[in-house]
Design an enzyme around this catalytic site. Structure first.
Site, PDB file in Angstrom:
ATOM      1  N   ASP A   6      -3.546  -5.372   4.148  1.00  0.00           N
ATOM      2  CA  ASP A   6      -3.669  -3.930   3.972  1.00  0.00           C
ATOM      3  C   ASP A   6      -3.832  -3.625   2.477  1.00  0.00           C
ATOM      4  O   ASP A   6      -2.900  -3.781   1.698  1.00  0.00           O
ATOM      5  CB  ASP A   6      -2.411  -3.243   4.513  1.00  0.00           C
ATOM      6  CG  ASP A   6      -2.557  -1.742   4.438  1.00  0.00           C
ATOM      7  OD1 ASP A   6      -3.197  -1.166   5.337  1.00  0.00           O
ATOM      8  OD2 ASP A   6      -2.067  -1.147   3.452  1.00  0.00           O
ATOM      9  N   TYR A  15      -4.286   0.736  -5.184  1.00  0.00           N
ATOM     10  CA  TYR A  15      -3.316  -0.306  -5.547  1.00  0.00           C
ATOM     11  C   TYR A  15      -3.722  -1.032  -6.832  1.00  0.00           C
ATOM     12  O   TYR A  15      -2.929  -1.791  -7.390  1.00  0.00           O
ATOM     13  CB  TYR A  15      -3.117  -1.320  -4.402  1.00  0.00           C
ATOM     14  CG  TYR A  15      -2.625  -0.719  -3.106  1.00  0.00           C
ATOM     15  CD1 TYR A  15      -2.091   0.578  -3.062  1.00  0.00           C
ATOM     16  CD2 TYR A  15      -2.681  -1.416  -1.906  1.00  0.00           C
ATOM     17  CE1 TYR A  15      -1.653   1.147  -1.872  1.00  0.00           C
ATOM     18  CE2 TYR A  15      -2.232  -0.852  -0.715  1.00  0.00           C
ATOM     19  CZ  TYR A  15      -1.734   0.421  -0.707  1.00  0.00           C
ATOM     20  OH  TYR A  15      -1.303   0.976   0.475  1.00  0.00           O
ATOM     21  N   LYS A  26      -8.638   1.773   1.608  1.00  0.00           N
ATOM     22  CA  LYS A  26      -8.394   3.215   1.741  1.00  0.00           C
ATOM     23  C   LYS A  26      -9.156   4.015   0.698  1.00  0.00           C
ATOM     24  O   LYS A  26      -9.260   3.605  -0.468  1.00  0.00           O
ATOM     25  CB  LYS A  26      -6.889   3.506   1.604  1.00  0.00           C
ATOM     26  CG  LYS A  26      -6.034   2.621   2.498  1.00  0.00           C
ATOM     27  CD  LYS A  26      -4.583   3.061   2.566  1.00  0.00           C
ATOM     28  CE  LYS A  26      -3.773   2.026   3.322  1.00  0.00           C
ATOM     29  NZ  LYS A  26      -3.324   0.882   2.494  1.00  0.00           N
ATOM     30  N   HIS A  77      -6.673   7.857   2.531  1.00  0.00           N
ATOM     31  CA  HIS A  77      -5.342   7.452   2.051  1.00  0.00           C
ATOM     32  C   HIS A  77      -4.304   8.570   2.174  1.00  0.00           C
ATOM     33  O   HIS A  77      -3.170   8.332   2.565  1.00  0.00           O
ATOM     34  CB  HIS A  77      -5.458   6.979   0.590  1.00  0.00           C
ATOM     35  CG  HIS A  77      -4.365   6.047   0.167  1.00  0.00           C
ATOM     36  ND1 HIS A  77      -4.541   5.050  -0.750  1.00  0.00           N
ATOM     37  CD2 HIS A  77      -3.065   5.971   0.538  1.00  0.00           C
ATOM     38  CE1 HIS A  77      -3.405   4.395  -0.917  1.00  0.00           C
ATOM     39  NE2 HIS A  77      -2.499   4.937  -0.156  1.00  0.00           N
TER      40      HIS A  77
END
Ligand code: A2P
Length: 317
Positions: free
Chosen positions: A35, A40, A69, A102
Protein backbone atom coordinates in the site's frame (compact mmCIF):
# COMPACT_ATOMS: atom_id res chain seq x y z
CA UNK A 1 -9.46 -10.13 -12.07
CA UNK A 2 -6.59 -10.35 -9.56
CA UNK A 3 -7.66 -10.54 -5.89
CA UNK A 4 -6.28 -8.07 -3.34
CA UNK A 5 -4.54 -10.06 -0.55
CA UNK A 6 -6.31 -9.50 2.77
CA UNK A 7 -3.04 -8.77 4.55
CA UNK A 8 -1.07 -6.06 2.83
CA UNK A 9 1.98 -4.09 3.83
CA UNK A 10 1.70 -0.33 4.46
CA UNK A 11 4.52 1.90 3.22
CA UNK A 12 3.55 5.06 5.18
CA UNK A 13 6.47 6.54 7.14
CA UNK A 14 9.09 4.19 5.74
CA UNK A 15 12.17 6.27 4.98
CA UNK A 16 13.34 6.03 1.35
CA UNK A 17 16.69 4.64 2.47
CA UNK A 18 14.93 1.71 4.19
CA UNK A 19 12.42 0.84 1.45
CA UNK A 20 14.49 -1.57 -0.59
CA UNK A 21 15.56 -3.71 2.38
CA UNK A 22 12.06 -3.67 3.88
CA UNK A 23 10.33 -4.58 0.60
CA UNK A 24 12.69 -7.49 -0.01
CA UNK A 25 12.25 -8.74 3.57
CA UNK A 26 8.47 -8.31 3.30
CA UNK A 27 8.32 -10.20 0.01
CA UNK A 28 10.47 -12.97 1.49
CA UNK A 29 8.09 -13.09 4.47
CA UNK A 30 5.19 -13.59 2.05
CA UNK A 31 3.67 -10.13 1.46
CA UNK A 32 2.44 -9.46 -2.06
CA UNK A 33 0.16 -6.46 -1.51
CA UNK A 34 1.92 -3.11 -0.94
CA UNK A 35 0.00 0.00 0.00
CA UNK A 36 1.77 3.10 -1.33
CA UNK A 37 0.96 6.77 -1.90
CA UNK A 38 2.53 9.77 -3.57
CA UNK A 39 2.31 11.58 -0.24
CA UNK A 40 4.51 9.01 1.50
CA UNK A 41 7.47 10.56 -0.33
CA UNK A 42 9.10 7.20 -1.01
CA UNK A 43 7.59 5.88 -4.26
CA UNK A 44 10.92 6.02 -6.17
CA UNK A 45 12.58 4.01 -3.41
CA UNK A 46 9.62 1.60 -3.34
CA UNK A 47 10.01 1.22 -7.11
CA UNK A 48 13.69 0.36 -6.67
CA UNK A 49 12.76 -2.21 -4.03
CA UNK A 50 10.12 -3.81 -6.26
CA UNK A 51 12.55 -3.91 -9.17
CA UNK A 52 15.23 -5.56 -7.04
CA UNK A 53 12.75 -8.16 -5.80
CA UNK A 54 11.65 -8.91 -9.37
CA UNK A 55 15.28 -8.98 -10.62
CA UNK A 56 16.18 -11.38 -7.81
CA UNK A 57 13.42 -13.68 -9.03
CA UNK A 58 11.45 -13.47 -5.76
CA UNK A 59 8.25 -12.40 -7.52
CA UNK A 60 6.87 -11.23 -10.84
CA UNK A 61 4.89 -8.02 -11.36
CA UNK A 62 1.80 -10.18 -11.80
CA UNK A 63 2.25 -11.69 -8.32
CA UNK A 64 2.10 -8.22 -6.77
CA UNK A 65 -0.79 -5.97 -5.84
CA UNK A 66 0.32 -2.35 -5.81
CA UNK A 67 -1.93 0.43 -4.53
CA UNK A 68 -1.16 4.14 -4.80
CA UNK A 69 -3.13 7.27 -3.96
CA UNK A 70 -4.01 10.58 -5.57
CA UNK A 71 -2.79 13.43 -3.40
CA UNK A 72 -5.06 16.35 -2.42
CA UNK A 73 -3.29 18.89 -4.67
CA UNK A 74 -4.15 16.93 -7.82
CA UNK A 75 -7.94 16.62 -7.50
CA UNK A 76 -8.66 18.86 -10.49
CA UNK A 77 -9.52 16.70 -13.53
CA UNK A 78 -6.58 18.26 -15.41
CA UNK A 79 -4.16 16.85 -12.83
CA UNK A 80 -5.49 13.39 -11.97
CA UNK A 81 -3.89 11.47 -14.83
CA UNK A 82 -0.53 13.24 -14.56
CA UNK A 83 -0.45 12.49 -10.81
CA UNK A 84 -1.20 8.83 -11.46
CA UNK A 85 1.45 8.65 -14.18
CA UNK A 86 4.00 10.32 -11.88
CA UNK A 87 3.36 7.60 -9.27
CA UNK A 88 3.68 4.95 -11.97
CA UNK A 89 6.99 6.38 -13.20
CA UNK A 90 8.35 6.58 -9.66
CA UNK A 91 7.19 3.05 -8.87
CA UNK A 92 8.63 1.79 -12.16
CA UNK A 93 5.29 0.23 -13.15
CA UNK A 94 3.04 0.48 -16.16
CA UNK A 95 -0.17 -0.06 -14.25
CA UNK A 96 -1.47 0.12 -10.69
CA UNK A 97 -3.70 -2.58 -9.28
CA UNK A 98 -5.56 0.07 -7.32
CA UNK A 99 -5.56 3.88 -7.30
CA UNK A 100 -7.35 5.64 -4.46
CA UNK A 101 -8.41 9.23 -3.77
CA UNK A 102 -6.29 9.80 -0.65
CA UNK A 103 -8.60 12.25 1.15
CA UNK A 104 -11.90 13.96 0.32
CA UNK A 105 -9.92 17.19 0.57
CA UNK A 106 -8.97 19.26 -2.48
CA UNK A 107 -5.99 21.60 -2.11
CA UNK A 108 -4.58 24.14 -4.48
CA UNK A 109 -2.39 22.64 -7.22
CA UNK A 110 1.38 22.70 -6.73
CA UNK A 111 3.43 21.83 -9.85
CA UNK A 112 5.72 18.79 -9.50
CA UNK A 113 8.80 20.93 -10.28
CA UNK A 114 7.95 23.21 -7.39
CA UNK A 115 7.52 20.53 -4.75
CA UNK A 116 6.88 16.80 -4.75
CA UNK A 117 5.20 15.45 -2.78
CA UNK A 118 3.30 18.68 -2.26
CA UNK A 119 2.06 17.77 1.25
CA UNK A 120 -0.46 19.99 3.02
CA UNK A 121 0.93 23.51 3.00
CA UNK A 122 0.77 25.56 -0.21
CA UNK A 123 4.11 27.32 0.20
CA UNK A 124 6.14 26.20 3.21
CA UNK A 125 8.67 29.00 2.59
CA UNK A 126 6.04 31.77 2.80
CA UNK A 127 6.10 34.16 5.75
CA UNK A 128 2.87 32.61 7.04
CA UNK A 129 2.64 29.15 5.46
CA UNK A 130 -0.94 28.07 4.94
CA UNK A 131 -3.09 25.25 3.65
CA UNK A 132 -5.08 26.47 0.64
CA UNK A 133 -8.35 24.82 -0.26
CA UNK A 134 -9.31 24.25 -3.88
CA UNK A 135 -13.01 23.96 -4.55
CA UNK A 136 -13.01 20.93 -6.83
CA UNK A 137 -16.14 18.78 -6.61
CA UNK A 138 -15.31 15.17 -5.74
CA UNK A 139 -17.53 14.09 -8.62
CA UNK A 140 -15.17 15.75 -11.12
CA UNK A 141 -12.19 14.04 -9.52
CA UNK A 142 -13.98 10.69 -9.68
CA UNK A 143 -14.84 11.11 -13.37
CA UNK A 144 -11.12 11.66 -14.03
CA UNK A 145 -10.30 8.59 -11.91
CA UNK A 146 -12.63 6.55 -14.13
CA UNK A 147 -10.63 7.50 -17.24
CA UNK A 148 -7.57 5.86 -15.62
CA UNK A 149 -9.38 2.53 -15.64
CA UNK A 150 -10.50 3.08 -19.22
CA UNK A 151 -6.86 3.75 -20.20
CA UNK A 152 -5.60 0.70 -18.30
CA UNK A 153 -3.24 2.62 -16.03
CA UNK A 154 -5.26 1.62 -12.96
CA UNK A 155 -6.98 -1.75 -12.84
CA UNK A 156 -9.34 -0.60 -10.09
CA UNK A 157 -10.13 2.68 -8.33
CA UNK A 158 -11.45 3.61 -4.93
CA UNK A 159 -11.43 6.14 -2.14
CA UNK A 160 -9.97 6.69 1.32
CA UNK A 161 -11.28 8.52 4.33
CA UNK A 162 -14.83 8.88 2.99
CA UNK A 163 -17.74 9.03 5.40
CA UNK A 164 -21.12 7.32 4.82
CA UNK A 165 -22.59 10.50 3.34
CA UNK A 166 -19.79 10.84 0.79
CA UNK A 167 -20.09 7.16 -0.09
CA UNK A 168 -23.83 7.49 -0.83
CA UNK A 169 -23.07 10.53 -2.97
CA UNK A 170 -20.26 8.75 -4.86
CA UNK A 171 -22.49 5.75 -5.56
CA UNK A 172 -25.10 8.07 -7.07
CA UNK A 173 -22.81 9.23 -9.90
CA UNK A 174 -20.10 6.59 -10.28
CA UNK A 175 -20.10 4.85 -13.65
CA UNK A 176 -17.22 2.74 -12.38
CA UNK A 177 -18.04 1.86 -8.78
CA UNK A 178 -15.28 2.19 -6.18
CA UNK A 179 -13.67 -1.20 -5.59
CA UNK A 180 -12.20 -0.29 -2.21
CA UNK A 181 -12.81 2.08 0.68
CA UNK A 182 -9.71 2.57 2.83
CA UNK A 183 -10.33 3.91 6.33
CA UNK A 184 -8.67 4.01 9.71
CA UNK A 185 -9.99 1.08 11.71
CA UNK A 186 -8.81 -0.87 14.77
CA UNK A 187 -10.45 -1.95 18.04
CA UNK A 188 -10.61 1.65 19.31
CA UNK A 189 -12.32 2.79 16.07
CA UNK A 190 -14.43 -0.07 14.82
CA UNK A 191 -16.45 1.97 12.27
CA UNK A 192 -19.21 -0.64 12.19
CA UNK A 193 -21.81 1.48 10.36
CA UNK A 194 -19.43 2.65 7.65
CA UNK A 195 -18.11 -0.87 7.07
CA UNK A 196 -21.63 -2.24 6.92
CA UNK A 197 -22.61 0.41 4.37
CA UNK A 198 -19.56 -0.36 2.22
CA UNK A 199 -20.48 -4.05 2.32
CA UNK A 200 -24.02 -3.20 1.28
CA UNK A 201 -22.63 -1.35 -1.74
CA UNK A 202 -20.25 -4.23 -2.54
CA UNK A 203 -17.14 -2.15 -1.76
CA UNK A 204 -14.21 -3.95 -0.09
CA UNK A 205 -12.83 -2.21 3.00
CA UNK A 206 -9.15 -1.87 3.87
CA UNK A 207 -8.32 -0.84 7.43
CA UNK A 208 -5.28 1.36 7.79
CA UNK A 209 -3.48 1.65 11.13
CA UNK A 210 -4.93 -1.77 12.07
CA UNK A 211 -2.73 -1.74 15.18
CA UNK A 212 -4.14 1.63 16.26
CA UNK A 213 -1.85 3.95 18.20
CA UNK A 214 1.36 2.16 17.21
CA UNK A 215 1.47 4.08 13.92
CA UNK A 216 1.22 7.39 15.68
CA UNK A 217 3.77 7.30 18.51
CA UNK A 218 6.67 8.31 16.28
CA UNK A 219 4.80 11.34 14.93
CA UNK A 220 3.55 12.43 18.36
CA UNK A 221 -0.09 11.79 17.51
CA UNK A 222 -0.68 9.20 20.24
CA UNK A 223 0.28 8.77 23.89
CA UNK A 224 1.85 5.57 25.28
CA UNK A 225 -1.35 4.64 27.13
CA UNK A 226 -3.28 4.69 23.83
CA UNK A 227 -1.80 1.29 22.89
CA UNK A 228 -4.32 -1.48 22.28
CA UNK A 229 -1.64 -4.14 22.75
CA UNK A 230 -1.70 -3.59 26.51
CA UNK A 231 -5.50 -3.87 26.84
CA UNK A 232 -6.34 -6.65 29.31
CA UNK A 233 -9.01 -8.04 26.99
CA UNK A 234 -6.48 -8.41 24.18
CA UNK A 235 -3.74 -9.76 26.44
CA UNK A 236 -6.06 -12.36 27.98
CA UNK A 237 -7.15 -13.64 24.58
CA UNK A 238 -3.53 -13.65 23.42
CA UNK A 239 -2.41 -15.65 26.48
CA UNK A 240 -5.29 -18.13 26.13
CA UNK A 241 -4.48 -18.72 22.47
CA UNK A 242 -0.71 -18.59 22.76
CA UNK A 243 -0.57 -15.72 20.27
CA UNK A 244 0.77 -12.17 20.54
CA UNK A 245 -1.58 -9.25 21.26
CA UNK A 246 -0.79 -7.87 17.78
CA UNK A 247 -1.88 -11.16 16.21
CA UNK A 248 -5.19 -11.05 18.10
CA UNK A 249 -5.90 -7.50 16.90
CA UNK A 250 -4.93 -8.27 13.31
CA UNK A 251 -6.89 -11.53 13.30
CA UNK A 252 -9.93 -9.60 14.55
CA UNK A 253 -9.36 -7.20 11.61
CA UNK A 254 -9.44 -9.86 8.89
CA UNK A 255 -12.07 -12.00 10.59
CA UNK A 256 -14.53 -9.11 10.51
CA UNK A 257 -14.03 -8.98 6.75
CA UNK A 258 -11.67 -6.07 6.23
CA UNK A 259 -8.25 -6.17 4.60
CA UNK A 260 -5.46 -4.83 6.81
CA UNK A 261 -2.16 -3.14 5.96
CA UNK A 262 0.13 -3.35 9.00
CA UNK A 263 3.76 -2.49 8.52
CA UNK A 264 6.86 -3.49 10.38
CA UNK A 265 10.50 -2.86 9.69
CA UNK A 266 11.37 -6.03 11.61
CA UNK A 267 11.33 -9.36 9.67
CA UNK A 268 10.16 -11.29 12.75
CA UNK A 269 7.17 -8.99 13.22
CA UNK A 270 6.49 -9.04 9.47
CA UNK A 271 6.07 -12.82 9.72
CA UNK A 272 4.13 -12.55 12.98
CA UNK A 273 1.63 -10.21 11.33
CA UNK A 274 1.08 -12.61 8.42
CA UNK A 275 0.76 -15.65 10.64
CA UNK A 276 -2.88 -15.09 11.55
CA UNK A 277 -4.72 -17.24 9.05
CA UNK A 278 -4.38 -20.58 10.85
CA UNK A 279 -6.63 -19.80 13.84
CA UNK A 280 -9.90 -18.00 14.44
CA UNK A 281 -11.45 -16.08 17.29
CA UNK A 282 -14.72 -17.22 18.82
CA UNK A 283 -17.76 -14.97 18.50
CA UNK A 284 -17.34 -14.02 22.18
CA UNK A 285 -13.70 -13.08 21.59
CA UNK A 286 -14.65 -11.07 18.49
CA UNK A 287 -17.33 -9.26 20.50
CA UNK A 288 -14.90 -8.59 23.36
CA UNK A 289 -12.38 -6.96 21.02
CA UNK A 290 -15.12 -4.98 19.26
CA UNK A 291 -16.30 -3.89 22.71
CA UNK A 292 -13.09 -1.87 23.10
CA UNK A 293 -14.44 0.65 20.58
CA UNK A 294 -14.02 4.20 21.84
CA UNK A 295 -14.49 6.01 18.52
CA UNK A 296 -10.89 7.06 18.98
CA UNK A 297 -9.50 8.34 15.70
CA UNK A 298 -5.76 9.01 15.53
CA UNK A 299 -5.65 10.29 11.93
CA UNK A 300 -8.07 13.20 11.93
CA UNK A 301 -7.55 16.20 9.60
CA UNK A 302 -9.98 18.08 11.86
CA UNK A 303 -7.23 17.98 14.48
CA UNK A 304 -3.85 17.73 12.80
CA UNK A 305 -4.50 20.30 10.05
CA UNK A 306 -5.24 22.98 12.59
CA UNK A 307 -2.33 22.07 14.86
CA UNK A 308 0.24 21.61 12.12
CA UNK A 309 -0.96 23.74 9.20
CA UNK A 310 -3.16 26.41 10.77
CA UNK A 311 -6.49 25.54 9.12
CA UNK A 312 -9.45 23.99 10.88
CA UNK A 313 -10.43 21.40 8.30
CA UNK A 314 -12.69 18.66 9.67
CA UNK A 315 -14.02 15.91 7.41
CA UNK A 316 -15.63 13.76 10.10
CA UNK A 317 -18.42 15.13 12.32
P1 A2P B 1 8.21 -1.94 13.95
O1 A2P B 1 8.42 -1.41 12.55
O2 A2P B 1 9.38 -1.65 14.83
O3 A2P B 1 7.79 -3.38 13.96
P2 A2P B 1 0.86 0.51 11.39
O4 A2P B 1 1.07 -0.57 10.42
O5 A2P B 1 -0.48 0.49 12.03
O6 A2P B 1 1.28 1.84 10.82
O7 A2P B 1 1.82 0.20 12.64
C1 A2P B 1 3.14 0.18 12.50
C2 A2P B 1 3.78 0.23 13.88
O8 A2P B 1 3.49 -0.93 14.63
C3 A2P B 1 5.27 0.31 13.76
O9 A2P B 1 5.70 1.18 14.76
C4 A2P B 1 5.74 -1.11 14.01
O10 A2P B 1 6.99 -1.10 14.58
C5 A2P B 1 4.70 -1.62 14.97
N1 A2P B 1 4.41 -3.05 14.84
C6 A2P B 1 4.10 -3.69 13.70
N2 A2P B 1 3.85 -4.98 13.94
C7 A2P B 1 3.99 -5.17 15.27
C8 A2P B 1 3.83 -6.29 16.13
N3 A2P B 1 3.50 -7.48 15.65
N4 A2P B 1 4.04 -6.10 17.46
C9 A2P B 1 4.39 -4.89 17.94
N5 A2P B 1 4.54 -3.79 17.18
C10 A2P B 1 4.34 -3.92 15.85
Amino acid sequence: MKQMAKIGFGMWKIAPGDCERIIIDAIKAGYRHFDCAADYGNEKAVGNGLKSAIDLGLVTREDLWITSKLWNTYHHPDHVEMACRKSLTDLGLDYLDLYLVHFPIALEFVPFEERYPAEWVYDPKAESPEMRRAFVPLQETWMAMETLVEKGVAQQIGVCNYSSGLLHDLMSYANIKPAVLQIESHPYLTQEKLIRLAEQYGIAVTAFSPLGALSYFEIDMAKPDDSILTEKTVQDIAAARNRTPAQIILRWGIQRGTAIIPKSSNPGRMRENLDITNFSLSSDEMAAVSGLNANHRFNDPGEFCEQAFGLFNPIYD
